[in-house]
Design a protein around this motif. Structure first.
Motif, short mmCIF file in Angstrom:
data_model
loop_
_atom_site.label_atom_id
_atom_site.label_comp_id
_atom_site.label_asym_id
_atom_site.label_seq_id
_atom_site.Cartn_x
_atom_site.Cartn_y
_atom_site.Cartn_z
N UNK A 67 -6.99 4.68 -8.90
CA UNK A 67 -7.23 3.96 -7.65
C UNK A 67 -7.86 4.90 -6.63
N UNK A 68 -8.34 6.05 -7.10
CA UNK A 68 -8.99 7.03 -6.22
C UNK A 68 -10.41 6.59 -5.92
N UNK A 69 -10.77 6.61 -4.64
CA UNK A 69 -12.11 6.22 -4.22
C UNK A 69 -13.11 7.34 -4.49
N UNK A 70 -14.17 7.02 -5.19
CA UNK A 70 -15.22 7.99 -5.45
C UNK A 70 -16.04 8.20 -4.18
N UNK A 71 -16.88 9.21 -4.18
CA UNK A 71 -17.76 9.44 -3.04
C UNK A 71 -18.69 8.26 -2.80
N UNK A 72 -19.20 7.69 -3.87
CA UNK A 72 -20.08 6.51 -3.76
C UNK A 72 -19.32 5.34 -3.14
N UNK A 73 -18.08 5.13 -3.58
CA UNK A 73 -17.26 4.05 -3.02
C UNK A 73 -17.03 4.27 -1.53
#
Length: 170
Positions: A67-73
């Motif tokens: 559930x970790x947000x990526x840089x793109x997200x």
């Protein structure tokens, strides 16, 4: 092959073919149609749901079991906050989704974590909590169906759904 209509008939036929060709050519240079809320119909009206989905982005994707947000997200979500603060008539529902490769219960929990991660990011970047709710669908609403990584990666997502209407006052 010999043409049986004489020169006059051949000229008429050539004229008809020329007219048909010109008409077809004119059709290919049609004007830009108006927006009716469907895809591929010219530029989106600023502040519309189509503007949000096509120019801002309404979906962020996740890695497997995360559930970790990526840089793109995070970049997409920052744009969402700016857009939503500009167009205050919308509330949003964050839908959390998972791929098909675990139990229903696990995927519902993972979808909820993903939706909450997006909500937390939106709130920490300036969106009012009154405007955001979350829901998890787990693996119940896939957008791609196949037994392959290409489908699974599309289904590991959180989608921001615009809701028209007044912001709740608590």
């Amino acid at each position: 092959m010999r043409f049986r209509g004489g020169v006059g008939h051949a000229c008429k036929l050539a004229g008809v073919l020329l007219a048909v060709g010109l008409a077809l050519g004119a059709c290919s240079k049609s004007q830009q149609p108006k927006e009716y809320g469907l895809g591929g119909e010219g530029p989106a009206t600023p502040g519309s749901t189509r503007d949000f989905s096509s120019n801002v982005g309404d979906v962020v994707h996740f890695q497997v079991d995360s559930a970790r947000l990526t840089g793109e997200a995070q970049n997409i979500l920052r744009k969402q906050v700016r857009w939503l603060n500009q167009y205050g008539q919308y509330t949003v529902t964050i839908e959390g989704h998972a791929d098909e490769r675990a139990t229903r219960e696990y995927n519902l929990a993972l979808g909820a974590q993903r939706a909450m991660a997006v909500k937390g990011f939106l709130l920490s970047n300036g969106l009012s909590a009154r405007r955001v709710k979350t829901i998890s669908y787990g693996k119940e609403r896939p957008i791609a169906v196949c037994d392959d990584i290409s489908c699974w990666s599309q289904n590991r997502r959180a989608q921001t759904i615009l809701n028209a209407g007044a912001v709740a006052r608590y």
